[in-house]
Design an enzyme around this catalytic site. Structure first.
Site, PDB file in Angstrom:
ATOM      1  N   GLU A   6      52.373 106.817  99.992  1.00  0.00           N
ATOM      2  CA  GLU A   6      52.783 106.257 101.311  1.00  0.00           C
ATOM      3  C   GLU A   6      54.237 105.844 101.268  1.00  0.00           C
ATOM      4  O   GLU A   6      55.012 105.961 102.433  1.00  0.00           O
ATOM      5  CB  GLU A   6      51.708 104.926 101.725  1.00  0.00           C
ATOM      6  CG  GLU A   6      50.558 105.370 101.739  1.00  0.00           C
ATOM      7  CD  GLU A   6      50.173 106.683 102.629  1.00  0.00           C
ATOM      8  OE1 GLU A   6      50.911 106.622 103.473  1.00  0.00           O
ATOM      9  OE2 GLU A   6      49.051 107.106 102.507  1.00  0.00           O
ATOM     10  N   HIS A  12      56.177 108.595 102.458  1.00  0.00           N
ATOM     11  CA  HIS A  12      56.411 108.682 103.987  1.00  0.00           C
ATOM     12  C   HIS A  12      57.298 107.532 104.504  1.00  0.00           C
ATOM     13  O   HIS A  12      58.124 107.907 105.362  1.00  0.00           O
ATOM     14  CB  HIS A  12      54.949 108.225 104.520  1.00  0.00           C
ATOM     15  CG  HIS A  12      54.061 109.366 104.515  1.00  0.00           C
ATOM     16  ND1 HIS A  12      54.229 110.597 105.128  1.00  0.00           N
ATOM     17  CD2 HIS A  12      52.722 109.321 103.898  1.00  0.00           C
ATOM     18  CE1 HIS A  12      53.207 111.392 105.046  1.00  0.00           C
ATOM     19  NE2 HIS A  12      52.347 110.673 104.185  1.00  0.00           N
TER      20      HIS A  12
HETATM   21 ZN    ZN Z   1      50.460 111.328 103.714  1.00  0.00          ZN
END
Ligand code: ZN
Length: 490
Positions: free
Chosen positions: A255, A258
């Site tokens: 995460e 991202h």
């Molecule tokens: Zn992902």
């Protein structure tokens, strides 16, 4: 140009406000608030849709006099957004948002109680709305093309199916070779890892990698995700299991990968619709790079191993760095996608990619979906889910109305290795700095070649400009053969 920018910024703010409501829904909102919240999100989304497709926006776009390269890209890309959005009636947009809000609550309950029939009517509704959506958007070959294009602009079902088949033809012998070899000892990652220390270890590590907590934060949710409220507020969520090191740690790296993408977008794009990831495939390439190519590498653990031993002295005292490296890279077909290893992960995606095409085309009825899922799991991965919670109900995506999303995960895997190899070529050495905890060269390369551009460059343009090639399965396959050949001795 300024009037256009002001108007687009107001539209962007509505979307960001909806994102905050959705983040809260996943993290803090009491269960009973779901229906009202779904309506609130639907209101904001339909307001944004109406503003974007209004005549005033079209007039501003036609009369705009771009003064910079950013202006030129803004006008070009927003014209395309408006053309797409105009095809979809705002009534349908609101219906999809509302259906998704309700379906998500039902999915959570169904997943918790292993009750697929509870979720089935909601999925039925979502599939029906998705077909209407595809018809409204238009497509060249099949409805699924239109759904896929929402997440991976420019990709077609046929192209993706072809690339996936190349991967699958080579993956099968790799998985067979691994299954014929002696299994790796996974026990080092299945000891007691206190939850609070898992939380702080993961968060500390992603900060060292470059995730900026002055402009981010971490919370808990059932299904981990990252979300952006602006370039200056990009958040992640995580979940953890006391007796399994991998979900929280590698989920956090994922995460944060991202989130670092969104934090790295050029600040000049703040408030504009260009300040977003260019495609979900490129987005996923960033999360996979930090999770797997960095986080599951020998170089990374040369740096992180002493820190891990300090953090979890009771659990890791009698483990070597090499044993730990092998444990985090063990390949074992399982039923759960988010816990799948690097090798079998793409098979989980191909299964969903095929089933999605089949429920959209009507070749499979919703009521038959659990069995179709389980049969394919057995024939591709050799494992059968013990319940629908571990099978067809495991993922949040369909409850969100996100059909066409799954293939971007496997595309992201392929792109991650393409970009990583290009970074190594340009930087000369990646493993050296990473083994010293110096992540700045890699992050800097990604900022320059991927992050800063936001939506200004398409996925294909990013790949071609950064690597010199269009999408290719070969770098990932070469990486998988080398890494797992080394681990499993084939
Ligand atoms: Zn992902």
């Amino acid at each position: 140009m300024q009037d256009l920018r002001d108007r687009l910024t107001r539209i962007t703010h509505l979307g960001q406000a909806a994102a905050i409501l959705e983040w809260d829904m996943e993290t803090y909102m009491p269960e009973g608030g779901a229906d009202a919240r779904a309506s609130q999100v639907a209101t904001l989304r339909s307001m944004a849709h109406e503003l974007l497709t209004a005549n005033e926006t079209v007039t501003l776009l036609e009369n705009a006099r771009p003064e910079s390269d950013i202006d030129l890209d803004l006008v070009r890309i927003v014209k395309r957004d408006v053309a797409k959005a105009t095809k979809v009636p705002s009534k349908l947009v609101a219906a999809m948002a509302e259906a998704a809000g309700r379906a998500k609550g039902a999915w959570q309950k169904a997943r918790a109680t292993n009750d697929f029939p509870l979720f089935a009517p909601h999925l039925e509704r979502i599939v029906d709305l998705s077909r209407q959506h595809a018809d409204a958007l238009g497509y060249a070959d099949q409805p699924y093309d239109a759904l896929l294009d929402q997440y991976e602009e420019g990709a077609s079902t046929r192209q993706v199916a072809d690339v996936f088949e190349k991967v699958r033809l080579e993956l099968v012998p790799i998985v067979q070779a691994i299954q014929a070899a002696a299994p790796l000892d996974e026990s080092p990652v299945h000891r007691a890892f206190p939850l609070d220390r898992q939380w702080s270890f993961g968060l500390d590590m992603v900060q060292r990698m470059g995730y900026d907590l002055h402009h981010g934060r971490q919370d808990v949710s059932t299904h981990p995700f990252s979300t952006s409220f602006s370039i200056s507020d990009v958040r992640i969520t995580t979940r953890s299991e006391e007796h399994f090191f991998n979900p929280a740690f590698f989920g956090t790296l994922h995460e944060a990968g991202h989130a670092m993408y969104e934090q790295g977008i050029d600040r000049a794009l703040e408030g504009l619709p260009l300040a977003d990831g260019t495609s979900l495939g490129i987005h996923e390439s960033q999360s996979r790079m930090w999770e797997n190519l960095v986080g599951r590498s020998r170089a990374f653990w040369t740096y992180a191993w002493p820190l891990a031993r300090q953090t979890f002295p009771e659990s890791l005292a009698n483990t070597t760095q090499e044993d730990f490296y092998r444990a985090i890279n063990a390949v074992k077909p399982s039923t759960i996608r988010v816990e799948a290893d690097e090798v079998t992960y793409n098979l989980h995606i191909m299964l969903r990619f095929e089933l999605e095409q089949e429920i959209i085309s009507g070749r499979i009825a919703i009521k038959d979906l659990p069995e179709a899922w389980n049969e394919r799991m057995v024939s591709w991965l050799g494992v059968r889910p013990e319940s629908d919670t571990e099978g067809v109900l495991q993922d949040i995506h369909w409850s969100l109305g996100a059909i066409g999303y799954f293939p971007t995960y496997a595309l992201g895997n392929l792109m991650s290795v393409q970009l990583f190899e290009a970074a190594r070529r340009d930087l000369g050495d990646l493993e050296g700095p990473v083994s010293r905890g110096d992540f700045a060269p890699l992050l800097g390369w990604l900022r320059t070649n991927v992050h800063q551009w936001g939506r200004r460059r398409s996925a294909d343009e990013i790949l071609r400009s950064a690597t010199g090639s269009p999408l290719s399965a070969e770098p990932w396959l070469a990486y998988a053969r080398a890494k797992f050949g080394n681990l499993y001795g084939f």
